[in-house]
Design an enzyme around this catalytic site. Structure first.
Site, PDB file in Angstrom:
ATOM      1  N   CYS A  85     -24.285  37.431  13.732  1.00  0.00           N
ATOM      2  CA  CYS A  85     -24.524  38.937  13.874  1.00  0.00           C
ATOM      3  C   CYS A  85     -25.647  39.067  13.044  1.00  0.00           C
ATOM      4  CB  CYS A  85     -23.213  39.344  13.636  1.00  0.00           C
ATOM      5  SG  CYS A  85     -22.677  39.227  11.843  1.00  0.00           S
TER       6      CYS A  85
ATOM      7  N   ARG B  31     -30.564  38.201  11.164  1.00  0.00           N
ATOM      8  CA  ARG B  31     -31.595  39.165  10.267  1.00  0.00           C
ATOM      9  C   ARG B  31     -31.829  38.196   8.794  1.00  0.00           C
ATOM     10  NH1 ARG B  31     -28.093  44.644  10.990  1.00  0.00           N
ATOM     11  NH2 ARG B  31     -28.966  44.991  13.241  1.00  0.00           N
TER      12      ARG B  31
ATOM     13  N   THR C 285     -25.873  39.317   9.622  1.00  0.00           N
ATOM     14  CA  THR C 285     -25.619  38.473   8.552  1.00  0.00           C
ATOM     15  C   THR C 285     -25.105  37.309   8.716  1.00  0.00           C
ATOM     16  OG1 THR C 285     -23.642  39.615   7.967  1.00  0.00           O
ATOM     17  CG2 THR C 285     -25.716  40.199   7.050  1.00  0.00           C
ATOM     18  N   GLY C 286     -24.023  37.207   9.772  1.00  0.00           N
ATOM     19  CA  GLY C 286     -23.164  36.041  10.125  1.00  0.00           C
ATOM     20  C   GLY C 286     -22.028  36.390   9.422  1.00  0.00           C
TER      21      GLY C 286
ATOM     22  N   ARG D 206      -7.660  18.398   1.610  1.00  0.00           N
ATOM     23  CA  ARG D 206      -8.125  19.779   1.151  1.00  0.00           C
ATOM     24  C   ARG D 206      -7.929  20.737   2.684  1.00  0.00           C
ATOM     25  NH1 ARG D 206     -12.707  16.903  -2.067  1.00  0.00           N
ATOM     26  NH2 ARG D 206     -11.593  16.334  -3.851  1.00  0.00           N
TER      27      ARG D 206
ATOM     28  N   HIS E  61     -16.794  18.138   5.121  1.00  0.00           N
ATOM     29  CA  HIS E  61     -16.025  18.180   4.347  1.00  0.00           C
ATOM     30  C   HIS E  61     -14.721  19.352   4.735  1.00  0.00           C
ATOM     31  CE1 HIS E  61     -18.516  16.649   0.639  1.00  0.00           C
ATOM     32  NE2 HIS E  61     -18.589  15.916   1.730  1.00  0.00           N
ATOM     33  N   ASN E  62     -15.227  20.510   5.429  1.00  0.00           N
ATOM     34  CA  ASN E  62     -14.311  21.475   5.576  1.00  0.00           C
ATOM     35  C   ASN E  62     -13.741  21.375   6.986  1.00  0.00           C
ATOM     36  OD1 ASN E  62     -16.908  23.451   3.877  1.00  0.00           O
ATOM     37  ND2 ASN E  62     -15.041  22.628   3.113  1.00  0.00           N
TER      38      ASN E  62
ATOM     39  N   GLY F 104     -19.944  39.312   9.045  1.00  0.00           N
ATOM     40  CA  GLY F 104     -18.715  39.973   9.661  1.00  0.00           C
ATOM     41  C   GLY F 104     -17.981  39.483  10.629  1.00  0.00           C
TER      42      GLY F 104
ATOM     43  N   ASP G  25     -23.134  39.967  18.160  1.00  0.00           N
ATOM     44  CA  ASP G  25     -23.028  41.321  18.609  1.00  0.00           C
ATOM     45  C   ASP G  25     -24.494  41.672  18.814  1.00  0.00           C
ATOM     46  OD1 ASP G  25     -24.616  41.376  16.045  1.00  0.00           O
ATOM     47  OD2 ASP G  25     -23.148  42.613  14.910  1.00  0.00           O
ATOM     48  N   HIS G  26     -24.957  43.139  18.680  1.00  0.00           N
ATOM     49  CA  HIS G  26     -26.002  43.669  19.256  1.00  0.00           C
ATOM     50  C   HIS G  26     -27.093  43.110  18.722  1.00  0.00           C
ATOM     51  CE1 HIS G  26     -24.166  46.143  16.447  1.00  0.00           C
ATOM     52  NE2 HIS G  26     -25.353  46.503  15.946  1.00  0.00           N
TER      53      HIS G  26
ATOM     54  N   ARG H 264     -10.201  12.514   1.630  1.00  0.00           N
ATOM     55  CA  ARG H 264      -9.530  13.355   0.571  1.00  0.00           C
ATOM     56  C   ARG H 264      -9.935  14.854   1.411  1.00  0.00           C
ATOM     57  NH1 ARG H 264     -14.537  11.521  -0.865  1.00  0.00           N
ATOM     58  NH2 ARG H 264     -16.040  13.056  -1.683  1.00  0.00           N
ATOM     59  N   HIS H 265     -10.908  14.854   2.116  1.00  0.00           N
ATOM     60  CA  HIS H 265     -11.419  15.842   2.458  1.00  0.00           C
ATOM     61  C   HIS H 265     -10.193  16.771   3.595  1.00  0.00           C
ATOM     62  CE1 HIS H 265     -15.281  15.562   0.678  1.00  0.00           C
ATOM     63  NE2 HIS H 265     -15.335  14.488   1.237  1.00  0.00           N
TER      64      HIS H 265
HETATM   65  C1  RB5 Z   1     -24.497  45.321  12.664  1.00  0.00           C
HETATM   66  O1  RB5 Z   1     -25.493  46.284  12.323  1.00  0.00           O
HETATM   67  C2  RB5 Z   1     -24.195  44.562  11.414  1.00  0.00           C
HETATM   68  O2  RB5 Z   1     -23.514  44.958  10.409  1.00  0.00           O
HETATM   69  C3  RB5 Z   1     -23.627  43.150  11.754  1.00  0.00           C
HETATM   70  O3  RB5 Z   1     -24.289  42.645  12.642  1.00  0.00           O
HETATM   71  C4  RB5 Z   1     -23.379  42.253  10.861  1.00  0.00           C
HETATM   72  O4  RB5 Z   1     -24.388  41.812  10.117  1.00  0.00           O
HETATM   73  C5  RB5 Z   1     -21.971  42.404  10.197  1.00  0.00           C
HETATM   74  O5  RB5 Z   1     -21.727  41.649   9.086  1.00  0.00           O
END
Ligand code: RB5
Length: 154
Positions: A70, A114, A72-73, A141, A103-104, A75, A8-9, A137-138
């Site tokens: 994104c 961020r 945080t990764g 699962r 494993h997954n 969303g 995303d942005h 075994r993985h």
């Molecule tokens: C966007 O501001 C932020 O919410 C998005 O990049 C992400 O962190 C969502 O999980």
């Protein structure tokens, strides 16, 4: 190996650096955006759109794996995980990145621009793409995860 990148942005610069890094290493990288337009303005994109787009590309085998970024990764991975067949894992360090492949059988790796810097992100990708699913075994699962999905995707 074809690897689809989406962001995303909040993560365009990191995504572009990683596309260059992985291309240099010999991976065939597909950039699903978002990006800057010709005026240098961000092409606005909400993370659920890119999570879905790259998730669908992985599920349909248009690409072999996905990388989603994104802020945080979180969303963007939540969205990708709604696509049947996707196993997207948020990993902010290399150990989890290796284990989620072993494993997954994760087919998408996600992290936050961020949260991790460029060099750590490269190490995360090195571990993820350097690891192999161990099966056994993985697999049992991972099949159980698919059973949960099948129960609700009719
Ligand atoms: C966007 O501001 C932020 O919410 C998005 O990049 C992400 O962190 C969502 O999980």
């Amino acid at each position: 190996m074809r690897v689809g990148f989406g962001c995303d942005h909040a993560a365009i610069d990191l995504k572009n650096e990683l596309v260059a890094y992985m291309t240099e290493k010999g991976y065939e990288c597909v950039d699903y955006g978002t990006n800057y337009d010709e005026n240098g303005e961000i092409i606005k994109c909400d993370y659920p759109q890119k999570g879905q787009e790259v998730g669908e590309a992985v599920a349909s085998k248009e690409v072999d794996y996905g990388v989603l970024i994104c802020g945080t990764g979180i969303g963007i991975s939540l969205s990708a995980n709604k696509v049947p067949g996707v196993r997207a894992a948020v990993c902010s360090e290399p150990y989890s990145a290796r284990l989620t492949k072993q494993h997954n059988d994760a087919n998408i790796i996600a992290f936050g621009a961020r949260v991790v810097g460029t060099e750590l992100a490269k190490m995360i990708l090195d571990e993820f793409f350097g690891a192999e699913f161990e099966g056994g075994r993985h697999k049992t699962r991972v099949d159980m995860i698919a059973d949960v999905e099948a129960k609700y995707c009719k």
